[in-house]
Design a protein around this motif. Structure first.
Motif, PDB file in Angstrom:
ATOM      1  N   ASN A 152       0.841  -1.193   0.000  1.00 31.50           N
ATOM      2  CA  ASN A 152       0.000   0.000   0.000  1.00 31.50           C
ATOM      3  C   ASN A 152       0.879   1.247   0.000  1.00 31.50           C
ATOM      4  O   ASN A 152       1.689   1.445   0.907  1.00 31.50           O
ATOM      5  CB  ASN A 152      -0.916   0.023   1.221  1.00 31.50           C
ATOM      6  CG  ASN A 152      -1.890  -1.135   1.231  1.00 31.50           C
ATOM      7  OD1 ASN A 152      -2.390  -1.541   0.185  1.00 31.50           O
ATOM      8  ND2 ASN A 152      -2.173  -1.681   2.402  1.00 31.50           N
ATOM      9  N   VAL A 153       0.704   2.100  -1.018  1.00 27.99           N
ATOM     10  CA  VAL A 153       1.546   3.277  -1.203  1.00 27.99           C
ATOM     11  C   VAL A 153       0.680   4.530  -1.221  1.00 27.99           C
ATOM     12  O   VAL A 153      -0.414   4.537  -1.802  1.00 27.99           O
ATOM     13  CB  VAL A 153       2.339   3.182  -2.525  1.00 27.99           C
ATOM     14  CG1 VAL A 153       3.226   4.413  -2.720  1.00 27.99           C
ATOM     15  CG2 VAL A 153       3.182   1.912  -2.551  1.00 27.99           C
ATOM     16  N   ARG A 154       1.182   5.591  -0.592  1.00 29.14           N
ATOM     17  CA  ARG A 154       0.512   6.888  -0.616  1.00 29.14           C
ATOM     18  C   ARG A 154       1.483   7.928  -1.160  1.00 29.14           C
ATOM     19  O   ARG A 154       2.621   8.039  -0.693  1.00 29.14           O
ATOM     20  CB  ARG A 154       0.078   7.273   0.807  1.00 29.14           C
ATOM     21  CG  ARG A 154      -0.493   8.680   0.962  1.00 29.14           C
ATOM     22  CD  ARG A 154      -1.906   8.779   0.521  1.00 29.14           C
ATOM     23  NE  ARG A 154      -2.512  10.071   0.889  1.00 29.14           N
ATOM     24  CZ  ARG A 154      -3.563  10.585   0.292  1.00 29.14           C
ATOM     25  NH1 ARG A 154      -4.153   9.929  -0.698  1.00 29.14           N
ATOM     26  NH2 ARG A 154      -4.078  11.736   0.676  1.00 29.14           N
ATOM     27  N   LEU A 155       1.070   8.674  -2.186  1.00 31.92           N
ATOM     28  CA  LEU A 155       1.865   9.751  -2.758  1.00 31.92           C
ATOM     29  C   LEU A 155       1.334  11.085  -2.259  1.00 31.92           C
ATOM     30  O   LEU A 155       0.133  11.370  -2.382  1.00 31.92           O
ATOM     31  CB  LEU A 155       1.796   9.712  -4.289  1.00 31.92           C
ATOM     32  CG  LEU A 155       2.296   8.427  -4.958  1.00 31.92           C
ATOM     33  CD1 LEU A 155       2.128   8.534  -6.471  1.00 31.92           C
ATOM     34  CD2 LEU A 155       3.744   8.135  -4.604  1.00 31.92           C
ATOM     35  N   VAL A 156       2.224  11.891  -1.690  1.00 25.99           N
ATOM     36  CA  VAL A 156       1.831  13.195  -1.146  1.00 25.99           C
ATOM     37  C   VAL A 156       2.790  14.256  -1.680  1.00 25.99           C
ATOM     38  O   VAL A 156       3.827  13.947  -2.273  1.00 25.99           O
ATOM     39  CB  VAL A 156       1.845  13.193   0.396  1.00 25.99           C
ATOM     40  CG1 VAL A 156       0.894  12.132   0.946  1.00 25.99           C
ATOM     41  CG2 VAL A 156       3.262  12.969   0.937  1.00 25.99           C
ATOM     42  N   GLY A 157       2.446  15.513  -1.440  1.00 23.23           N
ATOM     43  CA  GLY A 157       3.318  16.606  -1.853  1.00 23.23           C
ATOM     44  C   GLY A 157       2.823  17.914  -1.273  1.00 23.23           C
ATOM     45  O   GLY A 157       1.693  18.006  -0.789  1.00 23.23           O
ATOM     46  N   SER A 158       3.664  18.914  -1.330  1.00 23.21           N
ATOM     47  CA  SER A 158       3.265  20.232  -0.845  1.00 23.21           C
ATOM     48  C   SER A 158       2.246  20.845  -1.793  1.00 23.21           C
ATOM     49  O   SER A 158       2.191  20.497  -2.983  1.00 23.21           O
ATOM     50  CB  SER A 158       4.493  21.144  -0.745  1.00 23.21           C
ATOM     51  OG  SER A 158       5.014  21.408  -2.042  1.00 23.21           O
ATOM     52  N   VAL A 159       1.444  21.748  -1.279  1.00 26.11           N
ATOM     53  CA  VAL A 159       0.458  22.438  -2.111  1.00 26.11           C
ATOM     54  C   VAL A 159       1.160  23.169  -3.249  1.00 26.11           C
ATOM     55  O   VAL A 159       0.682  23.175  -4.399  1.00 26.11           O
ATOM     56  CB  VAL A 159      -0.378  23.412  -1.269  1.00 26.11           C
ATOM     57  CG1 VAL A 159      -1.248  24.297  -2.160  1.00 26.11           C
ATOM     58  CG2 VAL A 159      -1.254  22.648  -0.275  1.00 26.11           C
ATOM     59  N   LYS A 160       2.309  23.759  -2.954  1.00 23.85           N
ATOM     60  CA  LYS A 160       3.051  24.534  -3.968  1.00 23.85           C
ATOM     61  C   LYS A 160       3.367  23.691  -5.194  1.00 23.85           C
ATOM     62  O   LYS A 160       3.053  24.076  -6.336  1.00 23.85           O
ATOM     63  CB  LYS A 160       4.339  25.059  -3.348  1.00 23.85           C
ATOM     64  CG  LYS A 160       5.261  25.721  -4.359  1.00 23.85           C
ATOM     65  CD  LYS A 160       6.578  26.126  -3.714  1.00 23.85           C
ATOM     66  CE  LYS A 160       7.556  26.680  -4.746  1.00 23.85           C
ATOM     67  NZ  LYS A 160       8.859  27.067  -4.114  1.00 23.85           N
ATOM     68  N   TYR A 161       3.975  22.530  -4.979  1.00 22.66           N
ATOM     69  CA  TYR A 161       4.392  21.710  -6.115  1.00 22.66           C
ATOM     70  C   TYR A 161       3.210  21.005  -6.778  1.00 22.66           C
ATOM     71  O   TYR A 161       3.228  20.770  -7.995  1.00 22.66           O
ATOM     72  CB  TYR A 161       5.436  20.695  -5.680  1.00 22.66           C
ATOM     73  CG  TYR A 161       6.808  21.317  -5.493  1.00 22.66           C
ATOM     74  CD1 TYR A 161       7.605  21.588  -6.597  1.00 22.66           C
ATOM     75  CD2 TYR A 161       7.285  21.634  -4.234  1.00 22.66           C
ATOM     76  CE1 TYR A 161       8.861  22.170  -6.443  1.00 22.66           C
ATOM     77  CE2 TYR A 161       8.541  22.214  -4.072  1.00 22.66           C
ATOM     78  CZ  TYR A 161       9.321  22.484  -5.182  1.00 22.66           C
ATOM     79  OH  TYR A 161      10.549  23.067  -5.022  1.00 22.66           O
ATOM     80  N   ARG A 162       2.213  20.667  -6.002  1.00 17.82           N
ATOM     81  CA  ARG A 162       1.033  20.036  -6.604  1.00 17.82           C
ATOM     82  C   ARG A 162       0.288  21.021  -7.499  1.00 17.82           C
ATOM     83  O   ARG A 162      -0.225  20.661  -8.555  1.00 17.82           O
ATOM     84  CB  ARG A 162       0.117  19.474  -5.515  1.00 17.82           C
ATOM     85  CG  ARG A 162       0.723  18.272  -4.806  1.00 17.82           C
ATOM     86  CD  ARG A 162      -0.295  17.525  -3.967  1.00 17.82           C
ATOM     87  NE  ARG A 162      -0.677  18.248  -2.774  1.00 17.82           N
ATOM     88  CZ  ARG A 162      -1.922  18.353  -2.313  1.00 17.82           C
ATOM     89  NH1 ARG A 162      -2.933  17.813  -2.990  1.00 17.82           N
ATOM     90  NH2 ARG A 162      -2.193  18.998  -1.201  1.00 17.82           N
ATOM     91  N   LEU A 163       0.220  22.277  -7.062  1.00 17.87           N
ATOM     92  CA  LEU A 163      -0.408  23.299  -7.896  1.00 17.87           C
ATOM     93  C   LEU A 163       0.360  23.495  -9.202  1.00 17.87           C
ATOM     94  O   LEU A 163      -0.235  23.600 -10.280  1.00 17.87           O
ATOM     95  CB  LEU A 163      -0.489  24.623  -7.135  1.00 17.87           C
ATOM     96  CG  LEU A 163      -1.583  24.749  -6.085  1.00 17.87           C
ATOM     97  CD1 LEU A 163      -1.475  26.095  -5.368  1.00 17.87           C
ATOM     98  CD2 LEU A 163      -2.965  24.604  -6.714  1.00 17.87           C
ATOM     99  N   LEU A 164       1.680  23.536  -9.109  1.00 19.69           N
ATOM    100  CA  LEU A 164       2.487  23.704 -10.322  1.00 19.69           C
ATOM    101  C   LEU A 164       2.254  22.558 -11.292  1.00 19.69           C
ATOM    102  O   LEU A 164       2.149  22.769 -12.509  1.00 19.69           O
ATOM    103  CB  LEU A 164       3.971  23.784  -9.942  1.00 19.69           C
ATOM    104  CG  LEU A 164       4.426  25.073  -9.259  1.00 19.69           C
ATOM    105  CD1 LEU A 164       5.881  24.939  -8.810  1.00 19.69           C
ATOM    106  CD2 LEU A 164       4.273  26.267 -10.193  1.00 19.69           C
ATOM    107  N   HIS A 165       2.162  21.351 -10.766  1.00 20.68           N
ATOM    108  CA  HIS A 165       1.917  20.194 -11.629  1.00 20.68           C
ATOM    109  C   HIS A 165       0.560  20.294 -12.305  1.00 20.68           C
ATOM    110  O   HIS A 165       0.438  20.028 -13.510  1.00 20.68           O
ATOM    111  CB  HIS A 165       1.990  18.913 -10.801  1.00 20.68           C
ATOM    112  CG  HIS A 165       1.700  17.671 -11.575  1.00 20.68           C
ATOM    113  ND1 HIS A 165       2.528  17.190 -12.572  1.00 20.68           N
ATOM    114  CD2 HIS A 165       0.643  16.805 -11.527  1.00 20.68           C
ATOM    115  CE1 HIS A 165       2.014  16.094 -13.098  1.00 20.68           C
ATOM    116  NE2 HIS A 165       0.873  15.833 -12.493  1.00 20.68           N
ATOM    117  N   MET A 166      -0.456  20.695 -11.566  1.00 22.08           N
ATOM    118  CA  MET A 166      -1.799  20.794 -12.143  1.00 22.08           C
ATOM    119  C   MET A 166      -1.893  21.912 -13.172  1.00 22.08           C
ATOM    120  O   MET A 166      -2.586  21.778 -14.180  1.00 22.08           O
ATOM    121  CB  MET A 166      -2.817  20.990 -11.024  1.00 22.08           C
ATOM    122  CG  MET A 166      -2.956  19.781 -10.116  1.00 22.08           C
ATOM    123  SD  MET A 166      -4.285  19.953  -8.918  1.00 22.08           S
ATOM    124  CE  MET A 166      -5.728  19.905  -9.986  1.00 22.08           C
TER     125      MET A 166
END
Length: 240
Positions: A152-166
């Motif tokens: 079982n794996v969970r991928l997380v990230g900061s709001v900053k980098y997740r926003l840039l990706h989106m």
């Protein structure tokens, strides 16, 4: 990988899993399987597709082929339980509306949402038990809890980098990306709480929690693949 290619791989998986009587062939319980939970914008879809390609090369066992079940999981559920395709629109990762579900059941539009949810769980267990699958979302980490071949794996990230990706992925402005991230993160939390009574961020649900901010896709893929293949080996084969 295109949606058509993904569908073809899933069809190949189903075909290789079936015996001549239409059931599942018995296979070693040690074949690995992976559940992948992800925060919105943490590159879950990209990493899952790369992970399939990597495992196809690294895993010595090639039958059945490693297969990704993401949005296409619902097609498999409907096929498994001989349900009509129009039900797909009711089987999203959103919190169950109990009143609407009850009304629809009473007037015979479709089975209750809870019944559909149980069928999803049944298919998830069957796929995880077969092995060589990556299941994205749908609470698969809870449904398959305790299965010794499953990582079982969970991928997380900061709001900053997740926003840039989106912003890059969907060609959104910063405000549009922020609105979508908040909405979809909340939707997934509510779905998880509604169906399983658990907090999706609970670290006890996962074997691995990976922050995607500072690692490349290839690095993350190698970490997950190594852990999954190692977990599936007989205990005696693991050096201590």
């Amino acid at each position: 990988m295109s949606e058509t290619r993904l569908f073809e791989k899933c069809r190949a998986y189903v075909t290789s899993s079936a015996d001549t009587r239409g059931g599942l062939r018995p296979t070693p319980a040690s074949l690995p399987a992976i559940t992948l939970s992800r925060q919105v914008g943490a590159r879950g879809t990209t990493i899952a597709k790369l992970l399939v390609q990597h495992l196809e090369q690294e895993d010595a066992v090639t039958d059945p082929p490693w297969t990704l079940f993401d949005k296409n999981l619902i097609h498999r559920v409907l096929d498994d339980h001989n349900l009509p395709r129009y039900l797909e629109k009711f089987m999203t990762e959103t919190k169950v509306n109990e009143l609407q579900s009850a009304i629809n059941e009473i007037v015979g539009l479709h089975p209750s949402m809870w019944e559909l949810h149980e069928k999803v769980g049944d298919t998830i267990v069957r796929l995880l038990g077969r092995g060589h699958v990556i299941l994205v979302g749908r609470g698969a980490c809870v449904v398959g809890a305790g299965m010794r071949n499953v990582l079982n794996v969970r991928l997380v990230g900061s709001v900053k980098y997740r926003l840039l990706h989106m912003e890059r992925l969907f060609d959104l402005c910063e405000k549009e990306a922020a609105d979508r991230l908040l909405k979809d993160d909340r939707r997934r939390r509510e779905f998880f709480r509604s169906h399983f009574g658990r907090d999706i961020e609970d670290p006890e649900l996962y074997h691995l929690i990976i922050n995607t901010d500072m690692l490349s896709d290839d690095e993350i893929v190698r970490i997950i693949a190594s852990a999954a293949l190692r977990r599936a080996r007989p205990q005696a084969a693991i050096a201590v």
